[in-house]
Scaffold this motif. Structure first.
Motif, PDB file in Angstrom:
ATOM      1  N   THR A   1     -37.678  10.271 -23.269  1.00  0.00           N
ATOM      2  CA  THR A   1     -37.813  10.810 -21.920  1.00  0.00           C
ATOM      3  C   THR A   1     -38.486   9.806 -20.985  1.00  0.00           C
ATOM      4  O   THR A   1     -39.377   9.080 -21.392  1.00  0.00           O
ATOM      5  CB  THR A   1     -38.676  12.090 -21.970  1.00  0.00           C
TER       6      THR A   1
ATOM      7  N   ASP B   1     -29.648  14.175 -18.027  1.00  0.00           N
ATOM      8  CA  ASP B   1     -29.957  15.206 -17.046  1.00  0.00           C
ATOM      9  C   ASP B   1     -31.220  14.852 -16.265  1.00  0.00           C
ATOM     10  O   ASP B   1     -32.104  14.159 -16.770  1.00  0.00           O
ATOM     11  CB  ASP B   1     -30.169  16.550 -17.738  1.00  0.00           C
TER      12      ASP B   1
ATOM     13  N   VAL C   1     -34.581  16.404 -14.427  1.00  0.00           N
ATOM     14  CA  VAL C   1     -35.451  17.582 -14.410  1.00  0.00           C
ATOM     15  C   VAL C   1     -36.384  17.442 -13.212  1.00  0.00           C
ATOM     16  O   VAL C   1     -37.238  16.553 -13.187  1.00  0.00           O
ATOM     17  CB  VAL C   1     -36.272  17.712 -15.714  1.00  0.00           C
TER      18      VAL C   1
ATOM     19  N   VAL D   1     -39.525  17.935 -10.918  1.00  0.00           N
ATOM     20  CA  VAL D   1     -40.934  18.206 -11.185  1.00  0.00           C
ATOM     21  C   VAL D   1     -41.713  18.047  -9.887  1.00  0.00           C
ATOM     22  O   VAL D   1     -41.415  17.161  -9.091  1.00  0.00           O
ATOM     23  CB  VAL D   1     -41.482  17.216 -12.246  1.00  0.00           C
TER      24      VAL D   1
ATOM     25  N   HIS E   1     -41.980  22.654 -12.998  1.00  0.00           N
ATOM     26  CA  HIS E   1     -40.709  21.970 -13.224  1.00  0.00           C
ATOM     27  C   HIS E   1     -39.579  22.987 -13.149  1.00  0.00           C
ATOM     28  O   HIS E   1     -39.772  24.173 -13.402  1.00  0.00           O
ATOM     29  CB  HIS E   1     -40.685  21.231 -14.571  1.00  0.00           C
TER      30      HIS E   1
ATOM     31  N   LYS F   1     -35.191  23.816 -13.701  1.00  0.00           N
ATOM     32  CA  LYS F   1     -34.161  23.704 -14.735  1.00  0.00           C
ATOM     33  C   LYS F   1     -33.521  22.320 -14.643  1.00  0.00           C
ATOM     34  O   LYS F   1     -33.354  21.777 -13.538  1.00  0.00           O
ATOM     35  CB  LYS F   1     -33.093  24.773 -14.535  1.00  0.00           C
ATOM     36  N   PRO F   2     -33.150  21.768 -15.781  1.00  0.00           N
ATOM     37  CA  PRO F   2     -32.466  20.464 -15.746  1.00  0.00           C
ATOM     38  C   PRO F   2     -31.177  20.530 -14.923  1.00  0.00           C
ATOM     39  O   PRO F   2     -30.459  21.524 -14.949  1.00  0.00           O
ATOM     40  CB  PRO F   2     -32.152  20.182 -17.211  1.00  0.00           C
TER      41      PRO F   2
END
Length: 166
Positions: A22, A61, A63, A65, A114, A116-117
């Protein structure tokens, strides 16, 4: 910052780190450091599409934040002319002004949220539709940040604090 694992936000670094796991990106960078405002939240996202290009190229993807409070830990980073020099020389030059007007963070609670992706389909940069895909994904990312902010600002205690995406 390298001592704690931070790296420059270059395309090659992103691609290398994505292979390892990540990656977290502070999109606003140096420009956003100088955008502290006591009356509104200011986020530098307009024209920042490099992270979207890398996500599309790697097929990872996004995400969204948002860190509530992080913009208020220091009340100033320096005069505007330092922002221009910092961007030009690609190094953050400024004077942190925080608690007691010292370079010490103010005791502000930080609240991370955060979303949803955002699904990303891998596309080669040589594909004719790549730039269109970049623009579409960037719009989705900006909207996701706006949505996160609007949904959670009251929880943090900022029901009337506007968000400015620049």
């Amino acid at each position: 910052m390298a001592w704690i694992g931070c790296l420059p936000a270059s395309r090659s670094n992103f691609l290398h780190l994505i292979k390892r796991g990540t990656v977290g990106v502070i999109v606003g960078g140096i420009a956003e450091m100088f955008m502290v405002d006591s009356k509104r939240e200011r986020v530098k996202l307009v024209g920042r599409k490099g992270f979207v290009r890398v996500a599309l190229e790697a097929g990872v993807d996004l995400v969204p934040v948002y860190y509530f409070g992080q913009s208020q830990v220091f009340c100033n980073y320096g005069p505007p002319f330092l922002a221009r020099l910092s961007r030009k020389w690609r190094v953050a030059m400024g004077v942190l002004v925080g608690r007691f007007f010292l370079p010490m963070p103010r005791p502000i609670p930080i609240y991370l949220v955060h979303g949803k992706p955002i699904p990303v389909t891998q596309i080669s940069p040589s594909d004719p539709g790549f730039e269109k895909a970049v623009d579409e994904l960037h719009v989705k990312a900006v909207e996701a940040i706006k949505d996160l902010y609007m949904r959670h600002r009251e929880e943090y205690g900022w029901p009337n604090r506007p968000l400015s995406i620049e």
